[in-house]
Design a protein around this motif. Structure first.
Motif, PDB file in Angstrom:
ATOM      1  N   TYR A  78       7.177 -19.242 -16.835  1.00 30.72           N
ATOM      2  CA  TYR A  78       6.233 -18.019 -16.713  1.00 30.72           C
ATOM      3  C   TYR A  78       5.742 -18.367 -15.457  1.00 30.72           C
ATOM      4  O   TYR A  78       4.690 -19.250 -15.783  1.00 30.72           O
ATOM      5  N   PRO A  79       5.514 -17.788 -14.383  1.00 32.87           N
ATOM      6  CA  PRO A  79       5.210 -17.597 -13.433  1.00 32.87           C
ATOM      7  C   PRO A  79       3.579 -17.460 -13.034  1.00 32.87           C
ATOM      8  O   PRO A  79       3.566 -16.075 -14.028  1.00 32.87           O
ATOM      9  N   LEU A  80       2.523 -18.000 -12.645  1.00 34.05           N
ATOM     10  CA  LEU A  80       1.721 -17.682 -12.287  1.00 34.05           C
ATOM     11  C   LEU A  80       1.681 -15.958 -11.491  1.00 34.05           C
ATOM     12  O   LEU A  80       2.473 -16.100 -10.662  1.00 34.05           O
ATOM     13  N   TYR A  81       0.914 -15.309 -11.836  1.00 32.74           N
ATOM     14  CA  TYR A  81       0.397 -14.264 -10.913  1.00 32.74           C
ATOM     15  C   TYR A  81      -1.376 -13.683 -11.341  1.00 32.74           C
ATOM     16  O   TYR A  81      -1.349 -13.429 -11.996  1.00 32.74           O
ATOM     17  N   VAL A  82      -1.332 -13.733 -10.002  1.00 28.02           N
ATOM     18  CA  VAL A  82      -3.139 -12.053 -10.083  1.00 28.02           C
ATOM     19  C   VAL A  82      -2.967 -11.044  -8.947  1.00 28.02           C
ATOM     20  O   VAL A  82      -2.669 -11.232  -7.946  1.00 28.02           O
ATOM     21  N   LEU A  83      -2.195 -10.429  -9.257  1.00 25.99           N
ATOM     22  CA  LEU A  83      -2.073  -8.660  -8.861  1.00 25.99           C
ATOM     23  C   LEU A  83      -3.240  -8.196  -9.205  1.00 25.99           C
ATOM     24  O   LEU A  83      -2.854  -7.323 -10.828  1.00 25.99           O
ATOM     25  N   PHE A  84      -3.598  -7.362  -8.173  1.00 24.84           N
ATOM     26  CA  PHE A  84      -4.685  -6.210  -8.564  1.00 24.84           C
ATOM     27  C   PHE A  84      -4.043  -4.400  -8.545  1.00 24.84           C
ATOM     28  O   PHE A  84      -3.674  -4.968  -7.468  1.00 24.84           O
ATOM     29  N   ILE A  85      -4.366  -3.758  -9.120  1.00 23.85           N
ATOM     30  CA  ILE A  85      -3.726  -2.774  -8.880  1.00 23.85           C
ATOM     31  C   ILE A  85      -4.480  -1.466  -8.574  1.00 23.85           C
ATOM     32  O   ILE A  85      -5.541  -1.671  -9.460  1.00 23.85           O
ATOM     33  N   GLU A  86      -5.057  -0.817  -7.783  1.00 19.98           N
ATOM     34  CA  GLU A  86      -6.417   0.198  -6.872  1.00 19.98           C
ATOM     35  C   GLU A  86      -5.076   1.884  -7.492  1.00 19.98           C
ATOM     36  O   GLU A  86      -4.228   1.749  -6.988  1.00 19.98           O
ATOM     37  N   ILE A  87      -5.479   2.506  -8.246  1.00 21.67           N
ATOM     38  CA  ILE A  87      -5.250   3.647  -8.461  1.00 21.67           C
ATOM     39  C   ILE A  87      -6.101   4.763  -9.076  1.00 21.67           C
ATOM     40  O   ILE A  87      -6.924   4.017  -9.169  1.00 21.67           O
ATOM     41  N   ASP A 122       0.644  -1.257  -0.108  1.00 20.69           N
ATOM     42  CA  ASP A 122       0.271  -0.214  -0.232  1.00 20.69           C
ATOM     43  C   ASP A 122       0.751   1.268  -0.193  1.00 20.69           C
ATOM     44  O   ASP A 122       1.927   1.556   0.977  1.00 20.69           O
ATOM     45  N   THR A 123       0.892   1.740  -0.757  1.00 24.13           N
ATOM     46  CA  THR A 123       1.577   3.472  -1.067  1.00 24.13           C
ATOM     47  C   THR A 123       0.907   4.265  -1.752  1.00 24.13           C
ATOM     48  O   THR A 123      -0.576   4.145  -2.013  1.00 24.13           O
ATOM     49  N   SER A 124       1.392   5.244  -1.623  1.00 31.49           N
ATOM     50  CA  SER A 124       0.708   7.113  -2.166  1.00 31.49           C
ATOM     51  C   SER A 124       0.090   6.718  -3.458  1.00 31.49           C
ATOM     52  O   SER A 124      -0.932   7.312  -3.884  1.00 31.49           O
ATOM     53  N   ILE A 125       1.246   5.779  -4.144  1.00 26.99           N
ATOM     54  CA  ILE A 125       0.397   5.714  -6.183  1.00 26.99           C
ATOM     55  C   ILE A 125      -0.112   4.997  -6.098  1.00 26.99           C
ATOM     56  O   ILE A 125      -0.952   5.129  -6.860  1.00 26.99           O
ATOM     57  N   ILE A 126       0.123   3.465  -6.217  1.00 25.36           N
ATOM     58  CA  ILE A 126      -0.921   2.733  -5.910  1.00 25.36           C
ATOM     59  C   ILE A 126      -0.905   1.509  -5.155  1.00 25.36           C
ATOM     60  O   ILE A 126      -0.814   1.636  -3.302  1.00 25.36           O
ATOM     61  N   ARG A 127      -1.865   1.011  -4.786  1.00 21.26           N
ATOM     62  CA  ARG A 127      -2.369  -0.236  -3.693  1.00 21.26           C
ATOM     63  C   ARG A 127      -2.568  -1.777  -4.228  1.00 21.26           C
ATOM     64  O   ARG A 127      -3.289  -2.062  -5.649  1.00 21.26           O
ATOM     65  N   LEU A 128      -1.148  -2.888  -4.194  1.00 21.22           N
ATOM     66  CA  LEU A 128      -0.872  -3.747  -5.483  1.00 21.22           C
ATOM     67  C   LEU A 128      -1.573  -4.821  -4.141  1.00 21.22           C
ATOM     68  O   LEU A 128      -1.731  -4.883  -2.483  1.00 21.22           O
ATOM     69  N   HIS A 129      -2.640  -5.220  -4.601  1.00 18.84           N
ATOM     70  CA  HIS A 129      -2.822  -7.378  -3.767  1.00 18.84           C
ATOM     71  C   HIS A 129      -2.508  -7.947  -4.937  1.00 18.84           C
ATOM     72  O   HIS A 129      -3.437  -7.750  -5.314  1.00 18.84           O
ATOM     73  N   GLY A 130      -2.840  -9.482  -4.012  1.00 23.14           N
ATOM     74  CA  GLY A 130      -3.348 -10.517  -4.860  1.00 23.14           C
ATOM     75  C   GLY A 130      -2.031 -11.739  -4.436  1.00 23.14           C
ATOM     76  O   GLY A 130      -1.788 -11.463  -3.323  1.00 23.14           O
ATOM     77  N   TYR A 131      -1.805 -12.398  -5.609  1.00 17.24           N
ATOM     78  CA  TYR A 131      -0.990 -13.317  -5.502  1.00 17.24           C
ATOM     79  C   TYR A 131       0.274 -13.826  -6.742  1.00 17.24           C
ATOM     80  O   TYR A 131      -0.437 -13.452  -8.146  1.00 17.24           O
ATOM     81  N   VAL A 132       1.001 -14.196  -5.978  1.00 16.49           N
ATOM     82  CA  VAL A 132       2.062 -14.922  -7.041  1.00 16.49           C
ATOM     83  C   VAL A 132       2.033 -16.698  -7.277  1.00 16.49           C
ATOM     84  O   VAL A 132       2.378 -16.780  -6.096  1.00 16.49           O
ATOM     85  N   GLY A 133       2.784 -17.325  -8.054  1.00 19.41           N
ATOM     86  CA  GLY A 133       2.711 -18.571  -7.891  1.00 19.41           C
ATOM     87  C   GLY A 133       4.311 -18.866  -7.599  1.00 19.41           C
ATOM     88  O   GLY A 133       5.370 -17.962  -7.822  1.00 19.41           O
ATOM     89  N   LYS A 134       4.338 -20.323  -6.926  1.00 19.57           N
ATOM     90  CA  LYS A 134       5.837 -20.730  -6.261  1.00 19.57           C
ATOM     91  C   LYS A 134       6.434 -20.661  -7.717  1.00 19.57           C
ATOM     92  O   LYS A 134       6.067 -21.426  -8.617  1.00 19.57           O
ATOM     93  N   PRO A 135       8.401 -20.431  -7.902  1.00 19.00           N
ATOM     94  CA  PRO A 135       8.871 -21.045  -8.740  1.00 19.00           C
ATOM     95  C   PRO A 135       8.067 -22.147  -9.190  1.00 19.00           C
ATOM     96  O   PRO A 135       8.533 -22.318 -10.949  1.00 19.00           O
ATOM     97  N   GLU A 136       8.779 -22.984  -8.650  1.00 22.68           N
ATOM     98  CA  GLU A 136       8.415 -24.415  -8.813  1.00 22.68           C
ATOM     99  C   GLU A 136       7.434 -24.859  -9.400  1.00 22.68           C
ATOM    100  O   GLU A 136       7.723 -25.963 -10.742  1.00 22.68           O
ATOM    101  N   PHE A 137       6.024 -24.191 -10.387  1.00 18.85           N
ATOM    102  CA  PHE A 137       5.314 -24.508 -10.672  1.00 18.85           C
ATOM    103  C   PHE A 137       5.188 -23.790 -11.711  1.00 18.85           C
ATOM    104  O   PHE A 137       4.325 -23.745 -12.641  1.00 18.85           O
TER     105      PHE A 137
END
Length: 619
Positions: free
Chosen positions: A281-290, A227-242
């Protein structure tokens, strides 16, 4: 000369606009579902027939529309989302241009039923090719139900460019997954040809990911929060082995809108630096609130591209947040001993009343000088015993250890005396005359008249299997090795649709596969050439390789399938081969049409002449 510029009729203009907004059934699905979300629905049903070509029906329990709003929704540039140009920089809704409904109505048969909460009767409108055929009051449930039938019925050229049902269904599944991920608080269902494909109850984001991609993903996810003054970031990334070899599990959402952004994708990959294999390429589901005023989403007709005011800062925030999340959950090694938890869990806290002060016991009559002689005697005795132990511990035949090491080294360098291959004359002599030697489980060295040649064993086997599979696809002559215990394999919905598309060709290769319920198949046999590979692994890697080749090389379907299966079924680097296996591999390689060329375009064979060797060693 008469005037030649004239205003196009609305019906023609709408068909032209439809080409930008509605490119295939998946585009219509995306627009209709997003309209349901903007209407405040918490339950959305998607019903499809023939992968959306015959029917796309979206039913929601949103706010509904009045009679006037229902009629106006099919006009071009009619929208409830914005009022003036400044509103473009304060957009929180999915839609805002007012083009989707008009575009869909221009190229399909559309039936709309809608009712507001406060109304007793709803409205039913029937439109064909932008022409309103019927508009009347009707009984309807609260919310909106819209049916789109016979998509592109009046633009046959566009309809002819549509792919088969499995391909179009995969595109619809992709769009549905993106919308479902962005809105885990909404209950979604999807039915195709009478079968339920997805049943997604309202839940948290992590459970929504698991429901979409499978239970195995529950242990693969690492949470990301910043959580920063520019964006709020939350979500999940996958582990590298997957991580996978193909893209498709990378999701960026800006203010709940799915976007494609190679720059931000690079930020995530940089955070995984030195943790991923090459081209993974890793899995990621990331949300940016701006703040909407700091971005511009009116860049592309599909609204999947965004411009930012401070792009570099967002890049740095995403990179550091993902990198810290991987370190926090011990995915990456850390040297911060304050955070080390390997010893902390061994210490159990006790209440203060249970803590006992340690005591010290000593002998007041102890005289260290009186025991000095005895201590010296004990030290001499210990040294003598230690010397005897060291002498007895050394074996009598210790020098034979060097002979053993020499014999092992010679065994590793022993060359198999067998046949000679002439690469220049393209003549292969008998195997009994070859001299073969395997180097580091990677290359096969063979002596030839002019010197020697090195063969990459994995590339050679890939070439052999590739040409064999191509021939089997042409002749439908693949042989199957039946499994003693058939294995059931559950796939993602998109992979299941791809498998159904490839099923005739896969069976021609020797697979014995049948559908078994929702997104599940039973593998009763695999190609005889690949009997040493697990069914589940083989099938997943086959589909993954197919998608990877399709994205990079744009290959023909059969060529792509043969290439993917050959790469997954070939012997891998590091596999030790017997003399008979090396001979067989070389015989089969030189029976190929293109033995010198690997599937990646690089050489399979490298030759070294005696003259080249002489130049290296002679002064």
């Amino acid at each position: 000369m008469p005037d030649i510029i004239q205003l196009l009729p609305d019906s023609v203009a709408n068909q032209i606009a439809a080409g930008e907004v509605v490119q295939r059934p998946a585009s219509a699905v995306k627009e209709l579902v997003e309209n349901a979300i903007d209407a405040g629905a918490d339950k959305i049903q998607l019903i499809l027939k023939d992968a959306g070509k015959s029917l796309i029906q979206v039913i929601d329990n949103g706010c509904g529309m009045s009679l006037t709003d229902a009629r106006m929704s099919f006009e071009r540039h009619a929208t409830s989302k914005i009022r003036k140009a400044e509103d473009l920089f304060a957009i929180r809704t999915m839609g805002f241009r007012g083009e989707a409904m008009a575009s869909i109505a221009a190229i399909a048969h559309v039936e709309l039923k809608t009712r507001r909460h406060e109304d007793e009767l709803g409205t039913c409108i029937i439109i064909e090719g932008s022409e309103v055929l019927s508009q009347q009051a009707c009984s309807a449930n609260t919310g909106t139900a819209i049916s789109v039938k016979n998509l592109f019925y009046n633009t046959p050229a566009r309809r002819n460019f549509l792919k088969g049902n499995p391909v179009e269904m995969r595109h619809i599944v992709d769009e549905f997954q993106r919308v479902a991920l962005a809105n885990p608080n909404i209950f979604f269902t999807m039915h195709h040809d009478g079968q339920e494909v997805y049943h997604l109850p309202a839940t948290a984001l992590k459970q929504r990911i698991v429901h979409l991609f499978g239970n195995t993903y529950n242990q693969r996810l690492v949470p990301v929060e910043e959580d920063t003054s520019i964006i709020r970031l939350h979500g999940y990334v996958g582990k590298p082995e997957f991580a996978r070899k193909t893209r498709g599990e990378q999701f960026f959402f800006v203010n709940n809108r799915f976007i494609r952004d190679a720059y931000l994708n690079h930020a995530v990959l940089t955070a995984f630096e030195e943790l991923l294999p090459d081209e993974s390429y890793p899995l990621y589901v990331l949300f940016i609130e701006i703040d909407p005023s700091k971005i511009d989403i009116n860049v592309h007709p599909t609204k999947t591209e965004i411009k930012y005011q401070d792009e570099r800062s967002i890049y740095a925030i995403i990179r550091s947040a993902v990198k810290r999340a991987l370190g926090k959950y011990n995915i990456t090694p850390t040297l911060d001993f304050d955070q080390e938890n390997s010893i902390g869990h061994l210490i159990t806290s006790k209440p203060l009343e249970q803590i006992v002060q340690p005591t010290i016991a000593f002998n007041p009559d102890f005289n260290p000088f009186a025991a000095e002689v005895k201590k010296a005697d004990r030290e001499i005795s210990f040294r003598q015993n230690a010397g005897e132990h060291q002498r007895t511990a050394i074996p009598q035949n210790w020098d034979t250890l060097y002979e053993i090491s020499k014999r092992e080294e010679q065994a590793q360098q022993e060359m198999h005396t067998e046949s000679t291959i002439s690469v220049q004359e393209q003549e292969v002599s008998k195997s009994s005359e070859r001299q073969l030697f395997q180097i580091h489980g990677r290359y096969i060295l063979s002596q030839i008249k002019s010197g020697f040649m090195l063969i990459s064993q994995q590339s050679a086997h890939e070439r052999i299997l590739y040409e064999r599979f191509l021939q089997q696809l042409d002749n439908h002559s693949g042989t199957s090795q039946q499994s003693l215990f058939p294995q059931s394999v559950t796939l993602q919905s998109s992979d299941f649709e791809l498998l159904k598309e490839l099923l005739p060709d896969i069976r021609a290769l020797g697979f014995d596969i049948r559908e078994f319920g929702k997104n599940t198949v039973v593998v009763e046999g695999i190609p005889a050439d690949l009997s040493n590979v697990a069914e589940h692994t083989l099938l997943e890697h086959l589909l993954e390789g197919f998608k990877n080749n399709l994205a990079i090389l744009k290959l023909d379907k059969r060529d792509n399938l043969a290439r993917s299966l050959a790469r997954n079924g070939a012997i891998k680097t590091g596999t030790k081969l017997s003399l008979e296996e090396m001979n067989l591999l070389i015989d089969q390689l030189f029976a190929c049409q293109m033995p010198n060329l690997a599937l990646n375009g690089k050489p399979v064979i490298s030759t070294f002449t005696l003259n080249e060797l002489a130049e290296r060693f002679e002064k």
